[in-house]
Scaffold this active site. Structure first.
Site, PDB file in Angstrom:
ATOM      1  N   GLU A  81     101.987 -52.256 -96.705  1.00 35.54           N
ATOM      2  CA  GLU A  81     101.761 -51.357 -97.849  1.00 35.54           C
ATOM      3  C   GLU A  81     103.069 -50.891 -98.451  1.00 35.54           C
ATOM      4  OE1 GLU A  81      99.047 -51.424 -99.659  1.00 35.54           O
ATOM      5  OE2 GLU A  81      97.831 -50.597 -98.035  1.00 35.54           O
TER       6      GLU A  81
ATOM      7  N   ASP B 202     105.470 -54.831-101.302  1.00 37.64           N
ATOM      8  CA  ASP B 202     105.469 -56.038-102.160  1.00 37.64           C
ATOM      9  C   ASP B 202     106.599 -55.982-103.180  1.00 37.64           C
ATOM     10  OD1 ASP B 202     104.118 -54.025-103.634  1.00 37.64           O
ATOM     11  OD2 ASP B 202     102.656 -55.411-104.495  1.00 37.64           O
TER      12      ASP B 202
ATOM     13  N   ALA C 213      89.453 -46.847-107.003  1.00 35.72           N
ATOM     14  CA  ALA C 213      89.211 -46.676-105.565  1.00 35.72           C
ATOM     15  C   ALA C 213      90.267 -47.391-104.731  1.00 35.72           C
ATOM     16  CB  ALA C 213      87.815 -47.186-105.206  1.00 35.72           C
ATOM     17  N   GLY C 214      91.352 -47.835-105.378  1.00 40.90           N
ATOM     18  CA  GLY C 214      92.419 -48.522-104.636  1.00 40.90           C
ATOM     19  C   GLY C 214      92.029 -49.944-104.260  1.00 40.90           C
TER      20      GLY C 214
ATOM     21  N   SER D  59      91.922 -52.548-106.534  1.00 40.34           N
ATOM     22  CA  SER D  59      92.480 -53.492-107.521  1.00 40.34           C
ATOM     23  C   SER D  59      91.520 -53.934-108.614  1.00 40.34           C
ATOM     24  CB  SER D  59      93.028 -54.741-106.825  1.00 40.34           C
ATOM     25  OG  SER D  59      94.205 -54.443-106.177  1.00 40.34           O
TER      26      SER D  59
ATOM     27  N   ASP E 173      98.497 -57.423-105.627  1.00 43.87           N
ATOM     28  CA  ASP E 173      97.102 -57.345-106.063  1.00 43.87           C
ATOM     29  C   ASP E 173      96.697 -58.592-106.843  1.00 43.87           C
ATOM     30  OD1 ASP E 173      97.396 -54.891-104.966  1.00 43.87           O
ATOM     31  OD2 ASP E 173      97.359 -53.779-106.845  1.00 43.87           O
TER      32      ASP E 173
END
Ligand code: GLA
Length: 387
Positions: A32, A35, A125-126, A128, A174
Site C-alpha cells: 500500500e 506504487d 469505497a477504496g 477503484s 489501480d
C-alpha cells in the site's frame, strides 16, 4: 449481479448496442502506498465492477446514461469538440473526458457514441471505481474504432487521464489491477518496469470486503502530502525512489530524516519487502504467514504512514479478534485509506459467521453497519461482445 448495461442501453436509446464492455474493481492484498515509489504491489480484481453498452452516433458527442451517480433522467453530454474539465456535480464525467482527451493525444480519435453505464461496485469505497470507469471508457473506444491497445499502455493512458483531468496524482496500481488481473490470482506488479506476475490464491480462501462507509475529506490532500514526504525522504537518502533504499540506509539517516520522514521511509521499505514475502506465503498456502504479513502491513500503514482511520483500524482489529481458529486468515485496510474498505481473507466455510461478527461489532461501535460482501479474484477488464 450487475444490472445489465445491455438492456439499459436498449431501453434508454431504443436500439441495440454495438459493444458491451466490463471492468472490475480491485482490492489490494499488500503493497500500500508504494506504487508511486516504483515499488511492488499485490492487488486482485474482484467480481464487482462497471459495465458499459455503447453504439456509435454521427454527431461529434458522447451521450452518457448512468446509474453510477444516481439514475440519469436524461443522458449527460460530452462534446468531442470540447474535452475540458468539468466541475461540481458533473465532475465524475472527467474520468471519461480525460480518457477521450488522452486517446486523442495518442492519435486515437473517438467517434461520437451513446453509452449506458451500470455498476455493482460502490463508489468512494477504496475499490477503484475511478480506474474501472476510465478503463471501460478506453475499451469502448477501442471496441468502436477497432484500435486495440496493450493493457499496460491502456493503464498508463488511464493513469494520465486521472492525473490531468481528475487531479489525483495516483500511482499505476489501480489501472493495472483493473486492466490486467487474472481470475483466481493476485497480480504482483513491479511498478518500476510494469512487469506482471499472477500468483494463484490458494483454494478455500474467501475474500471478504468490508466497506466502512466513511470517507474522510482529508484523503486527496493527504495523498499528495504522502507522495511529497516520500520524494523528500528519497532525496535525503540519495536514491531516485524509495524502492532503492534499504532499512539500514533509512536507519543511518534517521537524524537527517526526522521522525515523520523516517517513518514514511520505513513504511515504504518494509512494505515492499512484505510484498515479496507475501508472494511466497501465498504460493505455499502458508496461512499463518499471510495473516502475520497483513497484520504488520496494517500496523505500518496506520502508525508509520498514517493513512488509516478509526473505522478501518476497528474493522481490522475486529477481524483478528475473530481469530484464526475460527477461520480468519488475514485482514488489513485496502487502497488509499482515510475511509473506504478493509480486505479480509477468510476460510471459505467461515465466511458467514465472520461477516456477522464484523457487522454486529461495527454497528455497535459506530451506529451504522459496514457494507460487507464476499468476492473472489476475477479477470481484468475486457470487451464482452462486439457486433
Ligand atoms: C490509491 C491510488 C493508487 C495507490 C493506492 C495506495 O488507490 O490510486 O495508485 O497509490 O491509493 O496504495
Amino acid at each position: 449481479m450487475i444490472d445489465p448495461a445491455d438492456s439499459r442501453f436498449r431501453s434508454v436509446f431504443g436500439r441495440a448496442p454495438e459493444a458491451l464492455v466490463r471492468a472490475p474493481g480491485r482490492i489490494n492484498l499488500i503493497g500500500e502506498h508504494v506504487d508511486y515509489l516504483d515499488g511492488l504491489v499485490m492487488p486482485a480484481a474482484i467480481d464487482r465492477g462497471i459495465e458499459a453498452a455503447a453504439a456509435k452516433i454521427e454527431a461529434p458527442e458522447v451521450r452518457v446514461w448512468t446509474t453510477l451517480v444516481g439514475e440519469s433522467e436524461r443522458p449527460h453530454l460530452i462534446s468531442l469538440n470540447e474535452l475540458t474539465i468539468r466541475s461540481g456535480k458533473d465532475s465524475w464525467l472527467n474520468y471519461l473526458i480525460g480518457v477521450l482527451a488522452m486517446l486523442r493525444e495518442a492519435g486515437v480519435e473517438s467517434p461520437g457514441f451513446e453509452i449506458a453505464l451500470t455498476a455493482d461496485l460502490p463508489t468512494g469505497a477504496g475499490l477503484s471505481s475511478s480506474a474501472a470507469l476510465e478503463t471501460v471508457t478506453a475499451l469502448v473506444v477501442e471496441a468502436l474504432t477497432g484500435i486495440e491497445q496493450d493493457p499496460v499502455d491502456r493503464a498508463l493512458l488511464c493513469q494520465k487521464a486521472e492525473h490531468e483531468f481528475a487531479g489525483v496524482p495516483c500511482g499505476i496500481m489501480d489501472q493495472l489491477a483493473v486492466g490486467a488481473s487474472r481470475a483466481g490470482h493476485a497480480l504482483m506488479i513491479d511498478c518500476r518496469d510494469h512487469s506482471l506476475k499472477p500468483v494463484p490464491i490458494p483454494r478455500g480462501i474467501a475474500l471478504v470486503v468490508a466497506d466502512s462507509r466513511v470517507k474522510h475529506a482529508l484523503g486527496d490532500s493527504e495523498y499528495r502530502n504522502r507522495r511529497e514526504d516520500c520524494e523528500t525522504a528519497a532525496g535525503i537518502l540519495g536514491v531516485s525512489a524509495l524502492r532503492d533504499a534499504t532499512l539500514d540506509q533509512v536507519g543511518a539517516k534517521a537524524d537527517a530524516l526526522g521522525d515523520r520522514l523516517f517513518r514514511r521511509a520505513r513504511h515504504a521499505v518494509t512494505e515492499i519487502e512484505r510484498v515479496r514475502e507475501f508472494a511466497i506465503a501465498l504460493e505455499n498456502a502458508n496461512f499463518p504467514a499471510i495473516g502475520r504479513i497483513m497484520r504488520t502491513g496494517h500496523d505500518s500503514i496506520r502508525d508509520d504512514f498514517e493513512v488509516s482511520c478509526e473505522e478501518l483500524d476497528f474493522l481490522v482489529d475486529a477481524a483478528y479478534d475473530f481469530g484464526s481458529e475460527r477461520g480468519l486468515i488475514g485482514a488489513r485496510m485496502t487502497g488509499g485509506g482515510f475511509g473506504g474498505s478493509t480486505v479480509n481473507l477468510v476460510r471459505e466455510d467461515a465466511t458467514e459467521v465472520f461477516a456477522d461478527h464484523l457487522s454486529s461489532t461495527y454497528l455497535q461501535k459506530f451506529g451504522h453497519p459496514p457494507s460487507l460482501f464476499a468476492t473472489h479474484a476475477a479477470d481484468g477488464a475486457r470487451i464482452v461482445s462486439l457486433s
